[in-house]
Design a protein around this motif. Structure first.
Motif, PDB file in Angstrom:
ATOM      1  N   THR A 225      21.696 -63.493  20.423  1.00  0.00           N
ATOM      2  CA  THR A 225      21.402 -64.897  20.144  1.00  0.00           C
ATOM      3  C   THR A 225      19.930 -65.153  20.483  1.00  0.00           C
ATOM      4  N   PHE A 226      19.221 -65.783  19.531  1.00  0.00           N
ATOM      5  CA  PHE A 226      17.813 -66.100  19.746  1.00  0.00           C
ATOM      6  C   PHE A 226      17.591 -67.601  19.542  1.00  0.00           C
ATOM      7  N   HIS A 227      16.654 -68.131  20.309  1.00  0.00           N
ATOM      8  CA  HIS A 227      16.232 -69.525  20.150  1.00  0.00           C
ATOM      9  C   HIS A 227      14.711 -69.559  19.983  1.00  0.00           C
ATOM     10  N   TYR A 228      14.266 -70.372  19.015  1.00  0.00           N
ATOM     11  CA  TYR A 228      12.846 -70.633  18.827  1.00  0.00           C
ATOM     12  C   TYR A 228      12.694 -72.153  18.737  1.00  0.00           C
ATOM     13  N   ALA A 229      11.752 -72.703  19.485  1.00  0.00           N
ATOM     14  CA  ALA A 229      11.649 -74.167  19.506  1.00  0.00           C
ATOM     15  C   ALA A 229      10.216 -74.620  19.728  1.00  0.00           C
ATOM     16  N   ASN A 264       9.191 -72.734  23.018  1.00  0.00           N
ATOM     17  CA  ASN A 264      10.185 -71.963  23.759  1.00  0.00           C
ATOM     18  C   ASN A 264      10.655 -70.788  22.926  1.00  0.00           C
ATOM     19  N   LEU A 265      10.784 -69.646  23.579  1.00  0.00           N
ATOM     20  CA  LEU A 265      11.384 -68.451  22.991  1.00  0.00           C
ATOM     21  C   LEU A 265      12.448 -67.952  23.950  1.00  0.00           C
ATOM     22  N   ARG A 266      13.624 -67.661  23.422  1.00  0.00           N
ATOM     23  CA  ARG A 266      14.716 -67.178  24.270  1.00  0.00           C
ATOM     24  C   ARG A 266      15.535 -66.155  23.506  1.00  0.00           C
ATOM     25  N   GLN A 286       8.555 -70.141  28.205  1.00  0.00           N
ATOM     26  CA  GLN A 286       8.195 -71.522  27.879  1.00  0.00           C
ATOM     27  C   GLN A 286       6.720 -71.738  28.165  1.00  0.00           C
ATOM     28  N   GLY A 287       6.021 -72.359  27.240  1.00  0.00           N
ATOM     29  CA  GLY A 287       4.610 -72.661  27.430  1.00  0.00           C
ATOM     30  C   GLY A 287       4.267 -73.995  26.801  1.00  0.00           C
ATOM     31  N   GLY A 288       3.251 -74.643  27.347  1.00  0.00           N
ATOM     32  CA  GLY A 288       2.867 -75.936  26.800  1.00  0.00           C
ATOM     33  C   GLY A 288       1.574 -76.436  27.399  1.00  0.00           C
ATOM     34  N   GLN A 289       1.222 -77.667  27.026  1.00  0.00           N
ATOM     35  CA  GLN A 289      -0.002 -78.280  27.516  1.00  0.00           C
ATOM     36  C   GLN A 289       0.318 -79.466  28.418  1.00  0.00           C
ATOM     37  N   ILE A 290      -0.668 -79.858  29.211  1.00  0.00           N
ATOM     38  CA  ILE A 290      -0.579 -81.024  30.093  1.00  0.00           C
ATOM     39  C   ILE A 290      -1.745 -81.944  29.743  1.00  0.00           C
ATOM     40  N   PHE A 291      -1.435 -83.152  29.343  1.00  0.00           N
ATOM     41  CA  PHE A 291      -2.491 -84.100  28.990  1.00  0.00           C
ATOM     42  C   PHE A 291      -2.721 -85.072  30.141  1.00  0.00           C
ATOM     43  N   ASN A 292      -3.968 -85.172  30.589  1.00  0.00           N
ATOM     44  CA  ASN A 292      -4.319 -86.113  31.645  1.00  0.00           C
ATOM     45  C   ASN A 292      -4.979 -87.333  31.014  1.00  0.00           C
TER      46      ASN A 292
END
Length: 450
Positions: A225-229, A264-266, A286-292
């Motif tokens: 089972t794979f997840h891409y998001a 996200n990749l799982r 999981q990876g992403g950005q942080i906006f200040n």
């Protein structure tokens, strides 16, 4: 109406003829006018009959003309067709369509009551705890063709929130897309815990988290089972809203960071252990950005996890190890070692970097004690090791049982923790005055699910 006007004109003309019978010089004109009226009436009746014949042969056909007589015939034909019987049939058809749509969906919900006794709240101890309505929820799930819908709304004591809401499409038997607010595919799914209070990873935003975006579920065969998001933002774009179900970065005071642009990749491998049970081994990224909003700069964040979930007869074992990091672009003077997260109406600070370890064990059982038909007893343990300056370990341990009795599902939990939010701590991973103290609470949640 036009037919009525013609008849009225005929009566008026006849009356005029009688009123001036003695005026012989006009008799011939009157007779000619009467003949014209009679001829027009015959033509009108003939045209109406022809129109009705055409509609009988092809009910869907429409005759377009500028002739007033044809418009009259068309109007009369429609009035004759829209009878009470026809209207009843149309209503029945609409009701049948509505029943088909409603039949494709399952509506449900829950009402939950909660009793809590906390050893770190003196007033609560003096009252011997509190017992109150904890939740009312409504959910809908359905499928029409290859399109699916799943949504859930919750009302807690102090706030209301969307739990999830997504529309899915099955491209084939292997791939499904979900657009909307869906569960983030990270770690052990659907939960890295068994208790009502989840594991410590829930309060870090890394368990049963829901964000807004698009997700693909890929099951090429029974073994994988794979997840891409990709998620644009949390379930609410308003980062100042603390009344939410999922734990996300929230803004208040000098902490003005929010989560954006997350992927996200799982992947998970499903194994069979002879006749003993099954084992699911997986990895998540999981990876992403942080906006200040003050500096208007974008920082980075990531989390990576390895996990195992084994069902061995009546026993279940969950193991997980993960690492997460937040690297915000704060203005000068704001400590980068801690970020602010929140849910259920409260914000708090947690370590920006940590290693997290989960060890859970549970046993299912069947029973026949009055209305009780079964349940699960468990111990869920989470250890959070912060990798920041001025940090301190956080621990959460939940020992308890869930009980099934008809439509009633109950949890009886003893939660103990050190330096842990919702267990008497000032946050997660902080070296606060309460960091070394163990706190506990007894929690009983009784829910009726329908």
């Amino acid at each position: 109406m036009k037919k009525f006007h013609l008849v009225l004109l005929s009566i008026l003309v006849v009356g005029t003829d009688q009123g001036h019978a003695r005026e012989s010089e006009r008799d011939e004109e009157i007779r000619e006018l009467q003949q014209q009226i009679e001829l027009m009436q015959k033509q009108l009746v003939s045209m109406q009959a022809q129109l009705l014949e055409m509609q009988a042969e092809d009910p869907a056909s429409e005759v377009q003309t500028d002739d007033p007589a044809t418009e009259l015939a068309d109007s009369d034909a429609q009035e004759e067709q829209i009878s009470p019987v026809v209207l009843d049939q149309r209503v029945s058809n609409l009701e049948a369509v509505a029943d088909d749509w409603l039949g494709a969906f399952k509506f449900g919900g829950a009402v939950r009551l909660n009793y809590s006794w906390r050893d770190f709240d003196e007033q609560d101890k003096d009252r011997f705890g509190d017992f109150e309505l904890e939740l009312f929820r409504i959910n809908a799930d359905g499928e029409i063709g290859d399109v699916r819908l799943s949504a859930e709304w919750r009302r807690y004591n102090d706030f209301q929130a969307i739990h999830h809401a997504w529309v899915g499409y099955e491209f084939n038997d292997q791939i499904e897309a979900r657009v909307g607010i869906s569960q983030v595919p990270f770690g052990i799914l659907p939960f890295a815990s068994h208790s009502f209070w989840f594991g410590g990873t829930y309060y870090l935003g890394l368990e049963d988290d829901y964000d807004t975006g698009v997700q693909f579920v890929h099951e090429p065969n029974d073994d994988w089972t794979f997840h891409y998001a990709f998620y644009k933002n949390p379930e609410y774009a308003d980062d100042n809203r603390f009344g939410r179900y999922s734990f996300d970065l929230v803004t208040e005071g000098e902490q003005q960071n929010s989560e954006i642009n997350q992927f996200n990749l799982r992947g998970e491998r499903h194994l069979s252990i002879g006749n003993v049970g099954t084992l699911d081994l997986g990895a998540s990224l999981q990876g992403g950005q942080i906006f200040n909003s003050i500096t208007r700069n974008k920082g980075e964040r990531y989390a990576i996890a390895g996990h195992a979930n084994a069902d061995l007869g009546p026993w279940n074992l969950q193991l997980q190890g993960l690492r997460y990091e937040f690297e915000p672009e704060n203005p000068a003077g704001v400590d980068d070692n801690f970020v602010q997260t929140g849910a259920f109406g409260f914000p708090f600070l947690m370590a920006a970097r940590a290693n997290v370890y989960t060890i859970n064990v549970a046993r299912n059982f069947n029973a026949s004690i009055g209305p009780i038909t079964g349940g699960t007893c468990y111990n869920d343990f989470t250890f959070i090791d912060p990798k920041v300056d001025n940090g301190a370990d956080s621990i959460q341990n939940v020992t308890g049982c869930s009980i099934v009795a008809g439509g009633v599902f109950a949890f009886v939990d003893w939660i103990s923790g050190r330096n842990m939010w919702f267990a008497g701590g000032d946050g997660i991973g902080r070296s606060a005055t309460t960091a070394g103290k163990w706190r506990s609470r007894l929690n009983v949640n009784i829910g009726f699910y329908f």
